[in-house]
Write a protein that holds these residues in place. Structure first.
Motif, mmCIF file in Angstrom:
data_model
loop_
_atom_site.group_PDB
_atom_site.id
_atom_site.type_symbol
_atom_site.label_atom_id
_atom_site.label_comp_id
_atom_site.label_asym_id
_atom_site.label_seq_id
_atom_site.Cartn_x
_atom_site.Cartn_y
_atom_site.Cartn_z
ATOM 1 N N ARG A 78 0.817 -1.214 0.000
ATOM 2 C CA ARG A 78 0.000 0.000 0.000
ATOM 3 C C ARG A 78 0.852 1.267 0.000
ATOM 4 O O ARG A 78 2.005 1.253 0.411
ATOM 5 N N GLN A 79 0.232 2.331 -0.439
ATOM 6 C CA GLN A 79 0.890 3.634 -0.528
ATOM 7 C C GLN A 79 1.009 4.209 0.885
ATOM 8 O O GLN A 79 0.040 4.747 1.427
ATOM 9 N N LEU A 128 -1.177 10.477 16.660
ATOM 10 C CA LEU A 128 -1.449 10.763 15.252
ATOM 11 C C LEU A 128 -0.344 11.650 14.675
ATOM 12 O O LEU A 128 0.199 11.380 13.600
ATOM 13 N N LEU A 129 0.029 12.685 15.430
ATOM 14 C CA LEU A 129 1.097 13.597 14.993
ATOM 15 C C LEU A 129 2.418 12.839 14.829
ATOM 16 O O LEU A 129 3.145 13.022 13.842
ATOM 17 N N GLN A 130 2.702 11.995 15.827
ATOM 18 C CA GLN A 130 3.917 11.172 15.792
ATOM 19 C C GLN A 130 3.936 10.295 14.548
ATOM 20 O O GLN A 130 4.942 10.177 13.845
ATOM 21 N N ARG A 131 2.760 9.695 14.279
ATOM 22 C CA ARG A 131 2.627 8.786 13.140
ATOM 23 C C ARG A 131 2.890 9.525 11.832
ATOM 24 O O ARG A 131 3.553 9.017 10.938
ATOM 25 N N ILE A 132 2.333 10.733 11.725
ATOM 26 C CA ILE A 132 2.496 11.535 10.507
ATOM 27 C C ILE A 132 3.973 11.834 10.255
ATOM 28 O O ILE A 132 4.445 11.777 9.123
ATOM 29 N N LYS A 133 4.709 12.093 11.355
ATOM 30 C CA LYS A 133 6.138 12.395 11.221
ATOM 31 C C LYS A 133 6.928 11.129 10.863
ATOM 32 O O LYS A 133 7.645 11.073 9.870
ATOM 33 N N ASN A 134 6.723 10.075 11.670
ATOM 34 C CA ASN A 134 7.483 8.827 11.498
ATOM 35 C C ASN A 134 7.278 8.183 10.133
ATOM 36 O O ASN A 134 8.202 7.649 9.549
ATOM 37 N N GLU A 135 6.022 8.195 9.672
ATOM 38 C CA GLU A 135 5.721 7.458 8.438
ATOM 39 C C GLU A 135 5.860 8.351 7.209
ATOM 40 O O GLU A 135 5.452 7.951 6.113
ATOM 41 N N GLN A 136 6.405 9.533 7.401
ATOM 42 C CA GLN A 136 6.656 10.465 6.291
ATOM 43 C C GLN A 136 5.437 10.642 5.391
ATOM 44 O O GLN A 136 5.519 10.491 4.171
ATOM 45 N N ILE A 137 4.316 10.940 6.040
ATOM 46 C CA ILE A 137 3.046 11.145 5.336
ATOM 47 C C ILE A 137 3.144 12.393 4.453
ATOM 48 O O ILE A 137 3.645 13.437 4.886
ATOM 49 N N LYS A 138 2.669 12.262 3.209
ATOM 50 C CA LYS A 138 2.704 13.383 2.261
ATOM 51 C C LYS A 138 1.330 14.047 2.119
ATOM 52 O O LYS A 138 1.233 15.189 1.719
ATOM 53 N N GLU A 139 0.264 13.246 2.349
ATOM 54 C CA GLU A 139 -1.075 13.830 2.258
ATOM 55 C C GLU A 139 -1.992 13.220 3.316
ATOM 56 O O GLU A 139 -2.018 12.001 3.501
ATOM 57 N N ILE A 140 -2.734 14.094 3.975
ATOM 58 C CA ILE A 140 -3.717 13.639 4.959
ATOM 59 C C ILE A 140 -5.096 13.917 4.372
ATOM 60 O O ILE A 140 -5.419 15.064 4.052
ATOM 61 N N ILE A 141 -5.897 12.858 4.188
ATOM 62 C CA ILE A 141 -7.249 13.033 3.642
ATOM 63 C C ILE A 141 -8.245 12.903 4.795
ATOM 64 O O ILE A 141 -8.326 11.838 5.418
ATOM 65 N N ILE A 142 -8.975 13.959 5.073
ATOM 66 C CA ILE A 142 -9.957 13.888 6.159
ATOM 67 C C ILE A 142 -11.288 13.390 5.602
ATOM 68 O O ILE A 142 -11.937 14.069 4.821
#
Lengths: 201, 201
Positions: A78-79, A128-142
């Motif tokens: 998965r992406q 959630l914030l930690q996850r966004i940093k660690n997993e190098q998230i490029k886009e968050i879709i709400i």
């Protein structure tokens, strides 16, 4: 009202506790349980017990899972830099069914409802914030619901996640496919205009 | 469609087998089962198992019972010379609820439906004649449904029981209380005229 034997009344009462099941439906289901072969009932009971024992929340995304980490979080194909935030596990199921999204999820297990006393502390946003940093998230879709609670939650998340600098999007809100503009309510129409998108030939 | 963990999918599938429960309701019930305290599920499961194990048909009248003979057949205060014939145990329950009848019952556990291949041999009429003789029945009230199957069954029973010489009646068919003649269908109206009753001031 003791018109049925006590054990049958007990069964009907237990069934009535289930969501969407009134006295009449409970009675129909109870008769089904009495009529069906014993092996069918063993399957029903064992499926209840097994689900209750084995299902837990994924420790990464809070989706329902029968392992510590759910199958989506484990899936390496998965992406992994796209994160879709939803209210509940059934939202994950329905989005997966549509095969439109191949990224990762974060399940809030609820939505903000100040009037019912449900605040941010009732949502699974820890980490959630930690996850966004660690997993190098490029886009968050709400992808929270399009109702008051969902919209409030979307607004709250936008403010919370903006400082990360990651691109934040909200899923399209507007006229559902197959329906007529004529019958759309004004709230939906106003959102449809807000969410308009440039088209090119 | 494996969007939920297997054990949860199994549970949803088992729930979908119940009458009136589609995929959506099954999903809601499954989530209820996952969310509710373990003790509640133990109560639900034990009520299913207990009902399945203990409920049988009364050997006299075929009503549902947790003993060999049901509570109505055991009740010595009832009017034992009046026999009401119904299609199923839920009919007994609803008549008992209305407190209009204080006699005995005979449950056919079905109705005649020649088109579906359901004939007299599928009904519990064995021993009915014997019962009428032994219990010195004075009136037989046929309370089968007012649909095609119920009416066919009523006709069949009338022919079968006529030779006993016992008074046979059919429950009133007509306009239900609280409803307008204006909205009655012609079939109901024609039965209402047939079932008209002399009034005296």
């Amino acid at each position: 009202m003791a018109n049925f034997p006590t054990t049958l009344e007990n069964l009907i009462n237990e069934l009535t506790k289930m969501p969407g099941i009134g006295r009449r439906s409970a009675q129909r289901i109870a008769f089904y349980i009495l009529n069906v072969p014993r092996t069918e009932i063993q399957k029903l009971v064992s499926s209840i017990v097994k689900a209750k024992e084995s299902i837990c929340f994924c420790k990464v995304c809070n989706n329902l899972s029968d392992k510590e980490t759910c199958s989506i979080c484990q899936d390496q194909t998965r992406q992994r830099n796209s994160l879709c935030i939803v209210e509940g596990p059934s939202d994950v199921a329905v989005i997966e069914n549509s095969s439109t999204f191949k990224g990762m999820y974060h399940v809030l297990l609820g939505s903000l409802a100040p009037l019912e006393g449900k605040g941010p502390e009732d949502l699974k946003i820890n980490g959630l914030l930690q996850r966004i940093k660690n997993e190098q998230i490029k886009e968050i879709i709400i992808a929270t619901d399009a109702d008051t609670e969902g919209e409030t939650t979307a607004l709250y998340l936008t403010k919370l996640l903006q400082p990360t600098g990651v691109k934040i999007t909200r899923i399209g809100l507007g006229i559902p496919m197959g329906s007529n503009i004529e019958y759309a309510d004004s709230h939906t129409l106003s959102r449809a205009f807000e969410h308009r998108k440039e088209v090119k030939s």
